[in-house]
Design an enzyme around this catalytic site. Structure first.
Site, PDB file in Angstrom:
ATOM      1  CB  CYS A  55      23.037  25.147  49.149  1.00 52.26           C
ATOM      2  SG  CYS A  55      21.844  25.681  47.764  1.00 52.26           S
ATOM      3  CG  HIS A  63      20.157  23.635  52.277  1.00 54.46           C
ATOM      4  ND1 HIS A  63      20.398  24.820  52.929  1.00 54.46           N
ATOM      5  CD2 HIS A  63      19.618  23.630  50.924  1.00 54.46           C
ATOM      6  CE1 HIS A  63      20.852  25.699  51.975  1.00 54.46           C
ATOM      7  NE2 HIS A  63      20.080  25.109  50.739  1.00 54.46           N
ATOM      8  CD  GLU A  70      21.180  23.635  56.100  1.00 55.46           C
ATOM      9  OE1 GLU A  70      20.508  24.588  55.614  1.00 55.46           O
ATOM     10  OE2 GLU A  70      22.199  23.051  55.596  1.00 55.46           O
TER      11      GLU A  70
END
Length: 238
Positions: free
Chosen positions: A125, A220, A222
């Site tokens: 990002c 993202h 994660e």
């Protein structure tokens, strides 16, 4: 291999992946309320699931970036606040967030050091946006229709560009990814190529062809369960 010819892998041969952190003026835990360098737990969780170990890299003197990167097997520049527009020669627009100058300077130095040493590099990002800026690119400061609810992830579809590194990692014709952003790549940085798009044409991944492994993704990973992008970084770091 690091500059001294020694691998910096930790116990069990797991690559050591440095991940940049937020720097917050006030964080609360227990009885404490203090300035803190913080990292969402999804990052070390994803690195661990991909076979690596995490070292947190809070903002530091940019002059130290090369020596820090020399101790690592891979670098992740994490998501976070907007890049200061002055970094890419633009005036700040109304919907652009306040500057994080210390973090900008540190992470730009990490990117430069990783590219110079050919240390595998993943931008997530803000990290992808900063990779673009580091190589002379610019950003769209606000995408209408994005980030309607602060702090809430949503999903959208991305499609790989055939023949790219990203497509070799995620060969699916399309993938739904967790996302939270309002800025995007505008003019592409020097030597970068686009490796994925959203359905509306937004640039979703960029990479730097050549001897260095360098990839940036707009979403993202994660915040999801798909480990393929991080696992590719860990393999490169091995």
């Amino acid at each position: 291999m690091r500059e001294n010819g020694e691998k910096s892998t930790v116990s069990g041969g797991r690559p050591l992946i440095g991940v940049s952190t937020y720097l917050e003026s006030r964080v609360s835990w227990g009885v404490w309320e203090l300035p803190a360098a913080v990292l969402p737990a999804g990052y070390p969780r994803l690195v661990r699931a991909a076979g690596g170990m995490t070292a947190m890299l809070p903002p530091d003197d940019p002059a130290h970036a090369r020596s820090v990167v020399a101790r690592l097997d891979g670098v992740v520049v994490a998501g976070g606040p907007d890049v200061e527009p002055a970094r890419y020669g633009a005036a700040r627009e109304e919907r652009t967030g306040p500057p994080a100058r210390e973090r900008d300077a540190w992470e730009l130095a990490l990117i430069e050091a990783a590219l110079a040493s050919r240390t595998p590099l993943l931008g997530i990002c803000r990290g992808m946006q900063l990779m673009n800026v580091a190589l002379g690119g610019t950003l769209i400061q606000h995408l209408d229709g994005h980030v309607e609810r602060a702090g809430t992830f949503s999903t959208h579809t991305v499609k790989p560009v055939p023949g790219t590194l990203y497509e070799s990692i995620v060969p699916d014709a399309s993938t739904d990814v967790p996302t939270y952003h309002h800025q995007a790549v505008d003019r592409l940085g020097k030597d970068l190529v686009i490796s994925a798009y959203a359905e509306d044409g937004t640039v979703e991944a960029v990479e730097l062809p050549g001897p260095a492994w360098a990839l940036g993704v707009q979403w993202h990973p994660e915040a999801g369960e798909d480990t393929r992008v991080m696992a590719a970084l860990v393999r490169a770091a091995s």
